[in-house]
Design an enzyme around this catalytic site. Structure first.
Site, PDB file in Angstrom:
ATOM      1  N   LYS A 206      -8.569   4.726 -19.071  1.00  0.00           N
ATOM      2  CA  LYS A 206      -8.863   5.168 -20.440  1.00  0.00           C
ATOM      3  C   LYS A 206      -7.626   5.004 -21.341  1.00  0.00           C
ATOM      4  O   LYS A 206      -7.172   3.902 -21.546  1.00  0.00           O
ATOM      5  CB  LYS A 206      -9.374   6.616 -20.388  1.00  0.00           C
ATOM      6  CG  LYS A 206     -10.477   6.838 -19.354  1.00  0.00           C
ATOM      7  CD  LYS A 206     -11.688   5.981 -19.645  1.00  0.00           C
ATOM      8  CE  LYS A 206     -12.903   6.239 -18.794  1.00  0.00           C
ATOM      9  NZ  LYS A 206     -12.796   6.270 -17.361  1.00  0.00           N
TER      10      LYS A 206
ATOM     11  N   ARG B  30       0.836  -1.210   0.000  1.00  0.00           N
ATOM     12  CA  ARG B  30       0.000   0.000   0.000  1.00  0.00           C
ATOM     13  C   ARG B  30       0.869   1.258   0.000  1.00  0.00           C
ATOM     14  O   ARG B  30       0.490   2.309  -0.530  1.00  0.00           O
ATOM     15  CB  ARG B  30      -0.952  -0.003   1.214  1.00  0.00           C
ATOM     16  CG  ARG B  30      -1.801   1.265   1.322  1.00  0.00           C
ATOM     17  CD  ARG B  30      -3.030   1.086   2.210  1.00  0.00           C
ATOM     18  NE  ARG B  30      -2.738   0.453   3.477  1.00  0.00           N
ATOM     19  CZ  ARG B  30      -2.133   1.051   4.521  1.00  0.00           C
ATOM     20  NH1 ARG B  30      -1.745   2.307   4.427  1.00  0.00           N
ATOM     21  NH2 ARG B  30      -1.912   0.394   5.635  1.00  0.00           N
TER      22      ARG B  30
ATOM     23  N   ASP C  27      -7.484  17.515 -15.013  1.00  0.00           N
ATOM     24  CA  ASP C  27      -7.836  16.148 -15.406  1.00  0.00           C
ATOM     25  C   ASP C  27      -7.451  16.023 -16.882  1.00  0.00           C
ATOM     26  O   ASP C  27      -8.090  16.606 -17.763  1.00  0.00           O
ATOM     27  CB  ASP C  27      -9.332  15.897 -15.196  1.00  0.00           C
ATOM     28  CG  ASP C  27      -9.722  14.443 -15.497  1.00  0.00           C
ATOM     29  OD1 ASP C  27      -9.055  13.816 -16.353  1.00  0.00           O
ATOM     30  OD2 ASP C  27     -10.678  13.939 -14.898  1.00  0.00           O
TER      31      ASP C  27
ATOM     32  N   TYR D 142     -16.099  15.565 -15.025  1.00  0.00           N
ATOM     33  CA  TYR D 142     -16.652  14.212 -14.885  1.00  0.00           C
ATOM     34  C   TYR D 142     -17.629  14.179 -13.696  1.00  0.00           C
ATOM     35  O   TYR D 142     -17.270  14.600 -12.587  1.00  0.00           O
ATOM     36  CB  TYR D 142     -15.493  13.231 -14.685  1.00  0.00           C
ATOM     37  CG  TYR D 142     -15.923  11.811 -14.502  1.00  0.00           C
ATOM     38  CD1 TYR D 142     -16.629  11.144 -15.502  1.00  0.00           C
ATOM     39  CD2 TYR D 142     -15.637  11.127 -13.331  1.00  0.00           C
ATOM     40  CE1 TYR D 142     -17.023   9.828 -15.335  1.00  0.00           C
ATOM     41  CE2 TYR D 142     -16.019   9.809 -13.160  1.00  0.00           C
ATOM     42  CZ  TYR D 142     -16.726   9.172 -14.162  1.00  0.00           C
ATOM     43  OH  TYR D 142     -17.123   7.866 -13.988  1.00  0.00           O
TER      44      TYR D 142
END
Ligand SMILES: Cc1ncc(COP(=O)(O)O)c(C=O)c1O
Length: 393
Positions: A208, A58, A183, A111
């Site tokens: 994407k 992590r 973004d 978004y």
């Protein structure tokens, strides 16, 4: 080795690779949750930051680290923080840069869940926001307040394909002592480097273009300076929205062909956009590569190409949109974008159906708008598919 001095395709192929001594040509999947220390002194030194080493996945992992380094080199940042999803990156960004009572200014057509996260969750902690059409910088300037801490723009934005002047937005944000985050998902790091244009943080939905094969979900943040990077990493590690080593391996593999994929798909996109512009059942085409696009010149200045996303409006409105969805055969009816396969969707009946028609029109699109993510198929096949589907509309 750093690849920063190399061209884009060389960076894509070699970025983030550090030989591990085995001769492996690709970065292996270090599928482990934890890392053994040699002895107590070694453990203490790694924890104290006196010696480099891994502790727990992590916090850091060689496969994830290679992917972070590769994207950071593409974006010309000091480093990257990979996350479990694009939304994980957005959450990390907000948690790092906003505090109780802070104000955010963001793109109106950002978004949806990036907006929802503020309106439904951060609002509970006193965070307020103004969502404006940032493709006109005056709107951004007017929205700035003394308590604004973050400007967060999406460019190009979805589904209206509006472009924000990133250098101009950075100037306004910095004049007010704020950070600018961009973004960069729709452009991908192959076509646009927000940090070079003055932004402080670049964000991606790795799902994407970066991965490009519609087979994983992931996110990435790239920072301009070390303090910002350390802040983002600390929040990501503490919130636990880390990427997984297998996810990072697949994303690194996908990333190698980003340039080839984008070049092939954007050449197709331009041909299709021009073909759609001449079609009688199409009222308007929004592709930033067309000179008819209002921010075409701006996109030419701040991007290396115009990308693969097209939105077009059908004269027949809502019903025509639904009929087109039911008649395409090669394009896949699905949300998401940026993969090797062409995807089509109808925002008014699908992703944005929850918005009122007035709200959709305020966000810059009509009921007949169709979003088309061009893949790498042969363009003649894609046009033939659209042709037969439009005949049925
Ligand atoms: C522009 C943009 N940003 C962020 C996201 C969120 O990414 P993810 O789905 O990987 O969480 C998406 C997802 O569609 C997106 O289109």
């Amino acid at each position: 080795m750093t690849t920063r001095q190399l061209g884009m395709n060389s960076r894509l192929v070699h970025g983030g690779y550090h030989p591990d001594g085995t001769g492996a040509v690709n970065v292996p999947i270090y599928q482990t949750s934890t890392f053994a220390f040699r002895d107590a002194d070694h453990g203490a030194a790694v924890f104290a930051g006196k010696e480099r080493g891994y502790i727990y996945t992590r916090i850091g992992n060689p496969t994830i680290g290679a992917f972070e380094d590769c994207v950071a080199e593409l974006e010309n940042g000091v480093g990257g923080v990979a996350t479990s999803s694009g939304l994980g990156a957005v959450s990390t960004l907000y948690m790092t840069t906003l505090a109780q009572g802070a104000h955010l200014v963001s793109t109106g057509a950002v978004y949806g869940p990036s907006r929802g996260l503020i309106e439904n969750h951060f609002s509970r902690f006193g965070v307020t926001a103004s969502f404006v059409d940032t493709s006109t910088l005056e709107n951004l300037r007017c929205a700035m307040r003394s308590d604004t801490r973050l400007v967060y723009v999406e460019s190009p934005s979805n589904p209206a394909m509006q472009v924000t002047d990133i250098a101009g937005a950075a100037e306004i944000a910095h004049e007010h002592g704020c950070l600018l985050a961009v973004d960069n998902t729709f452009a991908s790091p192959y076509l646009q480097q927000p940090l070079d244009l003055g932004a402080d943080i670049a964000l991606h939905s790795v799902t994407k273009f970066i991965n490009g094969h519609a087979d994983l979900v992931g996110g990435m943040l790239v920072a301009k300076d070390e303090d910002l990077l350390a802040g983002l990493r600390n929040v990501m590690v503490t919130m636990g929205c880390n990427m997984d080593p297998h996810q990072a391996f697949l994303a690194l593999r996908g990333l190698k062909t980003l340039g080839l994929r984008v070049e092939q798909a954007q050449a197709g996109a331009l041909t299709i956009a021009r073909w759609l512009e001449a079609h009688p059942k199409v009222q308007r085409v929004r592709y930033i590569g067309l000179s008819s696009h209002p921010q075409h010149e701006l996109a030419k200045r701040q991007m290396r190409g115009f990308g693969t996303m097209i939105s077009f409006e059908l004269t027949g409105g809502m019903e025509a949109g639904k009929r087109l969805m039911n008649h395409v055969k090669l394009a896949t009816l699905a949300v998401s974008l940026g993969g090797v396969e062409t995807l089509i969707e109808h925002p008014a009946s699908m992703t944005h159906a929850g918005m009122s028609r007035d709200a959709r029109e305020a966000a810059g699109f009509t009921d007949g708008l169709v979003r088309y993510s061009v893949g790498i198929e042969d363009v003649d096949d894609l046009i033939a598919d659209l042709q037969q589907a439009l005949e049925a509309v």
